[in-house]
Design a protein around this motif. Structure first.
Motif, PDB file in Angstrom:
ATOM      1  N   PHE A   1     -22.648 -66.663   8.992  1.00  0.00           N
ATOM      2  CA  PHE A   1     -21.323 -66.050   8.997  1.00  0.00           C
ATOM      3  C   PHE A   1     -21.261 -64.712   9.721  1.00  0.00           C
ATOM      4  CE2 PHE A   1     -20.950 -68.891   5.273  1.00  0.00           C
ATOM      5  CZ  PHE A   1     -19.888 -69.644   5.734  1.00  0.00           C
ATOM      6  N   VAL A   2     -22.362 -63.973   9.823  1.00  0.00           N
ATOM      7  CA  VAL A   2     -22.351 -62.671  10.505  1.00  0.00           C
ATOM      8  C   VAL A   2     -23.174 -62.800  11.780  1.00  0.00           C
ATOM      9  CG1 VAL A   2     -22.829 -60.193  10.281  1.00  0.00           C
ATOM     10  CG2 VAL A   2     -22.111 -61.497   8.270  1.00  0.00           C
ATOM     11  N   ASN A   3     -24.462 -62.541  11.690  1.00  0.00           N
ATOM     12  CA  ASN A   3     -25.403 -62.783  12.794  1.00  0.00           C
ATOM     13  C   ASN A   3     -26.827 -62.766  12.246  1.00  0.00           C
ATOM     14  OD1 ASN A   3     -26.396 -60.069  12.801  1.00  0.00           O
ATOM     15  ND2 ASN A   3     -24.692 -59.447  14.090  1.00  0.00           N
ATOM     16  N   MET A   4     -27.754 -63.186  13.071  1.00  0.00           N
ATOM     17  CA  MET A   4     -29.123 -63.357  12.603  1.00  0.00           C
ATOM     18  C   MET A   4     -29.846 -62.029  12.394  1.00  0.00           C
ATOM     19  SD  MET A   4     -32.058 -65.860  14.073  1.00  0.00           S
ATOM     20  CE  MET A   4     -31.464 -67.366  13.366  1.00  0.00           C
ATOM     21  N   ILE A   5     -29.505 -61.017  13.149  1.00  0.00           N
ATOM     22  CA  ILE A   5     -30.165 -59.718  12.952  1.00  0.00           C
ATOM     23  C   ILE A   5     -29.842 -59.173  11.568  1.00  0.00           C
ATOM     24  CG2 ILE A   5     -30.196 -57.314  13.731  1.00  0.00           C
ATOM     25  CD1 ILE A   5     -30.068 -58.339  16.591  1.00  0.00           C
ATOM     26  N   ALA A   6     -28.573 -59.266  11.160  1.00  0.00           N
ATOM     27  CA  ALA A   6     -28.209 -58.838   9.808  1.00  0.00           C
ATOM     28  C   ALA A   6     -28.909 -59.697   8.766  1.00  0.00           C
ATOM     29  CB  ALA A   6     -26.694 -58.907   9.626  1.00  0.00           C
TER      30      ALA A   6
ATOM     31  N   ILE B   1     -31.867 -61.161   9.105  1.00  0.00           N
ATOM     32  CA  ILE B   1     -33.280 -60.754   9.063  1.00  0.00           C
ATOM     33  C   ILE B   1     -33.446 -59.487   8.246  1.00  0.00           C
ATOM     34  CG2 ILE B   1     -35.168 -59.840  10.482  1.00  0.00           C
ATOM     35  CD1 ILE B   1     -34.304 -61.837  12.660  1.00  0.00           C
ATOM     36  N   VAL B   2     -32.570 -58.524   8.450  1.00  0.00           N
ATOM     37  CA  VAL B   2     -32.649 -57.267   7.696  1.00  0.00           C
ATOM     38  C   VAL B   2     -32.469 -57.542   6.199  1.00  0.00           C
ATOM     39  CG1 VAL B   2     -31.515 -55.050   7.317  1.00  0.00           C
ATOM     40  CG2 VAL B   2     -31.941 -55.847   9.647  1.00  0.00           C
ATOM     41  N   PHE B   3     -31.491 -58.380   5.853  1.00  0.00           N
ATOM     42  CA  PHE B   3     -31.290 -58.725   4.445  1.00  0.00           C
ATOM     43  C   PHE B   3     -32.521 -59.417   3.871  1.00  0.00           C
ATOM     44  CE2 PHE B   3     -30.153 -61.815   1.200  1.00  0.00           C
ATOM     45  CZ  PHE B   3     -29.558 -60.990   0.259  1.00  0.00           C
ATOM     46  N   LEU B   4     -33.055 -60.370   4.602  1.00  0.00           N
ATOM     47  CA  LEU B   4     -34.218 -61.127   4.140  1.00  0.00           C
ATOM     48  C   LEU B   4     -35.390 -60.200   3.840  1.00  0.00           C
ATOM     49  CD1 LEU B   4     -35.711 -63.973   3.867  1.00  0.00           C
ATOM     50  CD2 LEU B   4     -36.418 -63.565   6.209  1.00  0.00           C
TER      51      LEU B   4
ATOM     52  N   SER C   1     -41.505 -50.348   0.029  1.00  0.00           N
ATOM     53  CA  SER C   1     -41.621 -49.340   1.069  1.00  0.00           C
ATOM     54  C   SER C   1     -40.553 -49.581   2.132  1.00  0.00           C
ATOM     55  CB  SER C   1     -43.013 -49.397   1.701  1.00  0.00           C
ATOM     56  OG  SER C   1     -43.078 -48.569   2.829  1.00  0.00           O
ATOM     57  N   VAL C   2     -39.663 -48.616   2.295  1.00  0.00           N
ATOM     58  CA  VAL C   2     -38.599 -48.742   3.290  1.00  0.00           C
ATOM     59  C   VAL C   2     -39.182 -48.702   4.697  1.00  0.00           C
ATOM     60  CG1 VAL C   2     -36.507 -47.655   4.198  1.00  0.00           C
ATOM     61  CG2 VAL C   2     -36.871 -47.759   1.740  1.00  0.00           C
ATOM     62  N   SER C   3     -40.171 -47.845   4.933  1.00  0.00           N
ATOM     63  CA  SER C   3     -40.753 -47.761   6.277  1.00  0.00           C
ATOM     64  C   SER C   3     -41.472 -49.063   6.643  1.00  0.00           C
ATOM     65  CB  SER C   3     -41.719 -46.580   6.368  1.00  0.00           C
ATOM     66  OG  SER C   3     -42.814 -46.762   5.501  1.00  0.00           O
ATOM     67  N   ARG C   4     -42.160 -49.684   5.687  1.00  0.00           N
ATOM     68  CA  ARG C   4     -42.809 -50.968   5.944  1.00  0.00           C
ATOM     69  C   ARG C   4     -41.772 -52.037   6.255  1.00  0.00           C
ATOM     70  NH1 ARG C   4     -45.423 -52.897   0.931  1.00  0.00           N
ATOM     71  NH2 ARG C   4     -43.315 -53.567   0.485  1.00  0.00           N
ATOM     72  N   ASN C   5     -40.669 -52.039   5.496  1.00  0.00           N
ATOM     73  CA  ASN C   5     -39.612 -53.018   5.731  1.00  0.00           C
ATOM     74  C   ASN C   5     -38.968 -52.831   7.097  1.00  0.00           C
ATOM     75  OD1 ASN C   5     -40.095 -54.092   3.234  1.00  0.00           O
ATOM     76  ND2 ASN C   5     -38.347 -53.159   2.243  1.00  0.00           N
ATOM     77  N   LEU C   6     -38.782 -51.592   7.522  1.00  0.00           N
ATOM     78  CA  LEU C   6     -38.206 -51.342   8.846  1.00  0.00           C
ATOM     79  C   LEU C   6     -39.133 -51.831   9.957  1.00  0.00           C
ATOM     80  CD1 LEU C   6     -36.648 -47.793   8.346  1.00  0.00           C
ATOM     81  CD2 LEU C   6     -35.425 -49.956   8.688  1.00  0.00           C
ATOM     82  N   LYS C   7     -40.438 -51.640   9.770  1.00  0.00           N
ATOM     83  CA  LYS C   7     -41.401 -52.128  10.762  1.00  0.00           C
ATOM     84  C   LYS C   7     -41.393 -53.658  10.832  1.00  0.00           C
ATOM     85  CE  LYS C   7     -44.437 -48.180  10.051  1.00  0.00           C
ATOM     86  NZ  LYS C   7     -45.683 -47.721   9.421  1.00  0.00           N
ATOM     87  N   ILE C   8     -41.348 -54.302   9.665  1.00  0.00           N
ATOM     88  CA  ILE C   8     -41.304 -55.764   9.634  1.00  0.00           C
ATOM     89  C   ILE C   8     -40.022 -56.264  10.289  1.00  0.00           C
ATOM     90  CG2 ILE C   8     -41.162 -57.771   8.097  1.00  0.00           C
ATOM     91  CD1 ILE C   8     -42.998 -56.220   6.161  1.00  0.00           C
ATOM     92  N   CYS C   9     -38.900 -55.599  10.001  1.00  0.00           N
ATOM     93  CA  CYS C   9     -37.622 -55.971  10.632  1.00  0.00           C
ATOM     94  C   CYS C   9     -37.717 -55.860  12.145  1.00  0.00           C
ATOM     95  CB  CYS C   9     -36.487 -55.090  10.123  1.00  0.00           C
ATOM     96  SG  CYS C   9     -35.911 -55.495   8.484  1.00  0.00           S
TER      97      CYS C   9
ATOM     98  N   VAL D   1     -40.339 -56.041  14.097  1.00  0.00           N
ATOM     99  CA  VAL D   1     -41.195 -57.093  14.658  1.00  0.00           C
ATOM    100  C   VAL D   1     -40.475 -58.439  14.645  1.00  0.00           C
ATOM    101  CG1 VAL D   1     -43.318 -58.398  14.274  1.00  0.00           C
ATOM    102  CG2 VAL D   1     -43.355 -55.910  14.150  1.00  0.00           C
ATOM    103  N   LEU D   2     -39.822 -58.774  13.531  1.00  0.00           N
ATOM    104  CA  LEU D   2     -39.127 -60.062  13.445  1.00  0.00           C
ATOM    105  C   LEU D   2     -37.942 -60.142  14.409  1.00  0.00           C
ATOM    106  CD1 LEU D   2     -39.191 -60.769   9.601  1.00  0.00           C
ATOM    107  CD2 LEU D   2     -40.556 -61.827  11.391  1.00  0.00           C
ATOM    108  N   ILE D   3     -37.223 -59.049  14.559  1.00  0.00           N
ATOM    109  CA  ILE D   3     -36.109 -59.035  15.519  1.00  0.00           C
ATOM    110  C   ILE D   3     -36.651 -59.142  16.939  1.00  0.00           C
ATOM    111  CG2 ILE D   3     -34.259 -57.589  16.456  1.00  0.00           C
ATOM    112  CD1 ILE D   3     -33.793 -56.625  13.538  1.00  0.00           C
ATOM    113  N   GLY D   4     -37.779 -58.491  17.213  1.00  0.00           N
ATOM    114  CA  GLY D   4     -38.407 -58.619  18.530  1.00  0.00           C
ATOM    115  C   GLY D   4     -38.836 -60.048  18.817  1.00  0.00           C
ATOM    116  N   ILE D   5     -39.386 -60.721  17.820  1.00  0.00           N
ATOM    117  CA  ILE D   5     -39.783 -62.120  17.996  1.00  0.00           C
ATOM    118  C   ILE D   5     -38.552 -62.987  18.240  1.00  0.00           C
ATOM    119  CG2 ILE D   5     -40.747 -64.126  16.789  1.00  0.00           C
ATOM    120  CD1 ILE D   5     -42.721 -62.158  15.452  1.00  0.00           C
ATOM    121  N   ALA D   6     -37.493 -62.751  17.472  1.00  0.00           N
ATOM    122  CA  ALA D   6     -36.260 -63.527  17.662  1.00  0.00           C
ATOM    123  C   ALA D   6     -35.668 -63.285  19.044  1.00  0.00           C
ATOM    124  CB  ALA D   6     -35.252 -63.169  16.569  1.00  0.00           C
TER     125      ALA D   6
END
Length: 140
Positions: A89-94, A96-99, A111-119, A121-126
């Motif tokens: 309904f929105v987009n995949m980047i949003a 991924i961030v929610f996930l 850890s917010v910083s760990r989550n931002l790094k994972i986001c 990397v996953l957005i870069g892969i997408a």
């Protein structure tokens, strides 16, 4: 048989067989010209190997008791469902961030910083899948 590592390995092997056996029904082709069944077959073989290593390792290490943490299971399932809905309904980047941020609550430490790094990397892969491979992903 209350050994978490043994059950984990057996589950991975069963999952690999569940996807690998039907993939043999498709044309596998060759490595130079892959058929539709080659990719799921290769991934299933690697997953089966990881499961086999986990089973062997579980026999060498002391047994770890199996416990079910319903809260963590619910968090992971909810984050996957939220990812699917937000991506649709929105987009995949949003999505991924929610996930990442929702499933992060299932970890032992948040850890917010760990989550931002994972986001990132996953957005870069997408983005790589979309731009380099031409996969139709609703990123934005």
């Amino acid at each position: 048989m209350n050994n978490r590592n043994l059950l984990r390995g057996l589950f991975l092997m069963a999952l690999a067989l569940g996807f690998g056996v039907p993939s043999v029904g498709y044309s596998l082709g060759h490595l130079s010209k892959a058929g539709p069944g080659l990719f799921p077959f290769m991934v299933s073989c690697m997953l089966f190997l990881i499961g086999l290593i986990t089973v062997v390792q579980s026999r060498l290490l002391p047994a770890v008791p199996m416990t079910a943490q319903v809260r963590n299971i619910a968090l992971i399932l909810g984050s996957l469902c939220g990812f699917a809905l937000i991506s649709h309904f929105v987009n995949m980047i949003a999505g991924i961030v929610f996930l990442v941020f929702c499933s992060g609550f299932a970890a032992t430490s948040y850890s917010v910083s760990r989550n931002l790094k994972i986001c990132a990397v996953l957005i870069g892969i997408a983005l790589a899948f979309q731009k380099l491979l031409g996969v139709n992903l609703p990123l934005y």
